[in-house]
Design a protein around this motif. Structure first.
Motif, mmCIF file in Angstrom:
data_model
loop_
_atom_site.group_PDB
_atom_site.id
_atom_site.type_symbol
_atom_site.label_atom_id
_atom_site.label_comp_id
_atom_site.label_asym_id
_atom_site.label_seq_id
_atom_site.Cartn_x
_atom_site.Cartn_y
_atom_site.Cartn_z
ATOM 1 N N SER A 16 -7.999 -76.139 59.644
ATOM 2 C CA SER A 16 -7.125 -74.986 59.462
ATOM 3 C C SER A 16 -6.553 -74.981 58.046
ATOM 4 O O SER A 16 -6.504 -73.947 57.389
ATOM 5 C CB SER A 16 -5.995 -75.035 60.487
ATOM 6 O OG SER A 16 -5.055 -74.024 60.245
ATOM 7 N N ARG A 17 -6.141 -76.134 57.589
ATOM 8 C CA ARG A 17 -5.595 -76.256 56.228
ATOM 9 C C ARG A 17 -6.678 -75.956 55.197
ATOM 10 O O ARG A 17 -6.418 -75.306 54.194
ATOM 11 C CB ARG A 17 -5.034 -77.667 56.033
ATOM 12 C CG ARG A 17 -4.409 -77.909 54.695
ATOM 13 C CD ARG A 17 -3.110 -77.175 54.526
ATOM 14 N NE ARG A 17 -2.534 -77.528 53.241
ATOM 15 C CZ ARG A 17 -1.902 -76.689 52.475
ATOM 16 N NH1 ARG A 17 -1.721 -75.459 52.871
ATOM 17 N NH2 ARG A 17 -1.427 -77.074 51.322
ATOM 18 N N GLN A 60 -9.237 -73.953 55.585
ATOM 19 C CA GLN A 60 -9.423 -72.500 55.573
ATOM 20 C C GLN A 60 -8.305 -71.822 54.778
ATOM 21 O O GLN A 60 -8.545 -70.888 54.020
ATOM 22 C CB GLN A 60 -9.452 -71.951 57.006
ATOM 23 C CG GLN A 60 -10.718 -72.249 57.750
ATOM 24 C CD GLN A 60 -11.917 -71.526 57.159
ATOM 25 O OE1 GLN A 60 -11.795 -70.581 56.409
ATOM 26 N NE2 GLN A 60 -13.100 -71.993 57.498
ATOM 27 N N GLU A 61 -7.093 -72.307 54.966
ATOM 28 C CA GLU A 61 -5.955 -71.746 54.232
ATOM 29 C C GLU A 61 -6.136 -71.940 52.725
ATOM 30 O O GLU A 61 -5.919 -71.017 51.930
ATOM 31 C CB GLU A 61 -4.673 -72.428 54.705
ATOM 32 C CG GLU A 61 -3.410 -71.919 54.050
ATOM 33 C CD GLU A 61 -2.176 -72.678 54.521
ATOM 34 O OE1 GLU A 61 -1.260 -72.844 53.708
ATOM 35 O OE2 GLU A 61 -2.144 -73.108 55.692
ATOM 36 N N LEU A 62 -6.568 -73.148 52.336
ATOM 37 C CA LEU A 62 -6.781 -73.436 50.912
ATOM 38 C C LEU A 62 -7.919 -72.600 50.337
ATOM 39 O O LEU A 62 -7.841 -72.121 49.206
ATOM 40 C CB LEU A 62 -7.053 -74.926 50.706
ATOM 41 C CG LEU A 62 -5.869 -75.853 50.957
ATOM 42 C CD1 LEU A 62 -6.301 -77.311 50.862
ATOM 43 C CD2 LEU A 62 -4.735 -75.568 49.993
ATOM 44 N N GLY A 71 -8.872 -69.648 51.415
ATOM 45 C CA GLY A 71 -8.354 -68.281 51.298
ATOM 46 C C GLY A 71 -7.482 -68.122 50.069
ATOM 47 O O GLY A 71 -7.580 -67.130 49.338
ATOM 48 N N GLN A 72 -6.636 -69.101 49.831
ATOM 49 C CA GLN A 72 -5.768 -69.068 48.658
ATOM 50 C C GLN A 72 -6.596 -69.121 47.372
ATOM 51 O O GLN A 72 -6.314 -68.398 46.411
ATOM 52 C CB GLN A 72 -4.791 -70.241 48.714
ATOM 53 C CG GLN A 72 -3.718 -70.196 47.649
ATOM 54 C CD GLN A 72 -2.732 -71.348 47.807
ATOM 55 O OE1 GLN A 72 -2.981 -72.307 48.530
ATOM 56 N NE2 GLN A 72 -1.614 -71.251 47.129
#
Length: 96
Positions: free
Chosen positions: A40-41, A43-45, A47-48
């Motif tokens: 999840s982290r 994917q967040e990174l 996306g960022q």
């Protein structure tokens, strides 16, 4: 009576095995949860990073546009400088 004594031992060993299995499964669930959180982290990174890349692309396009405009202005200024030199030469010639 031997079977009566074996019953508690069997029950205890089943409870022990069950307890070991529960502990093992708990550890597996914890490991899986950690892995999901890492994913999840990630994917967040990602996306960022994608958002930052779009921002950088916009900044580059804006900089290219500014450079193009500055080039046009430079060309115009060079033309006016040349034109003013010609006028200065003509004035010098007239004032002789």
């Amino acid at each position: 009576m031997a079977s009566a004594e074996s019953q508690p031992r069997f029950g205890q060993s089943v409870k022990g095995l069950l307890s070991d299995k529960v502990g093992s499964c708990s550890g597996d669930v914890i490991a899986l949860t950690r892995q999901v959180l890492k994913g999840s982290r990630s994917q967040e990174l990602l996306g960022q990073a994608a958002r930052n890349m779009v921002i950088q692309e916009d900044a580059i396009l804006h900089a290219e546009d500014s450079l193009r405009k500055m080039s046009i202005i430079t060309t115009h200024l060079q033309y006016h400088v040349e034109h003013s030199k010609n006028l200065q030469d003509q004035l010098r010639h007239l004032l002789k």
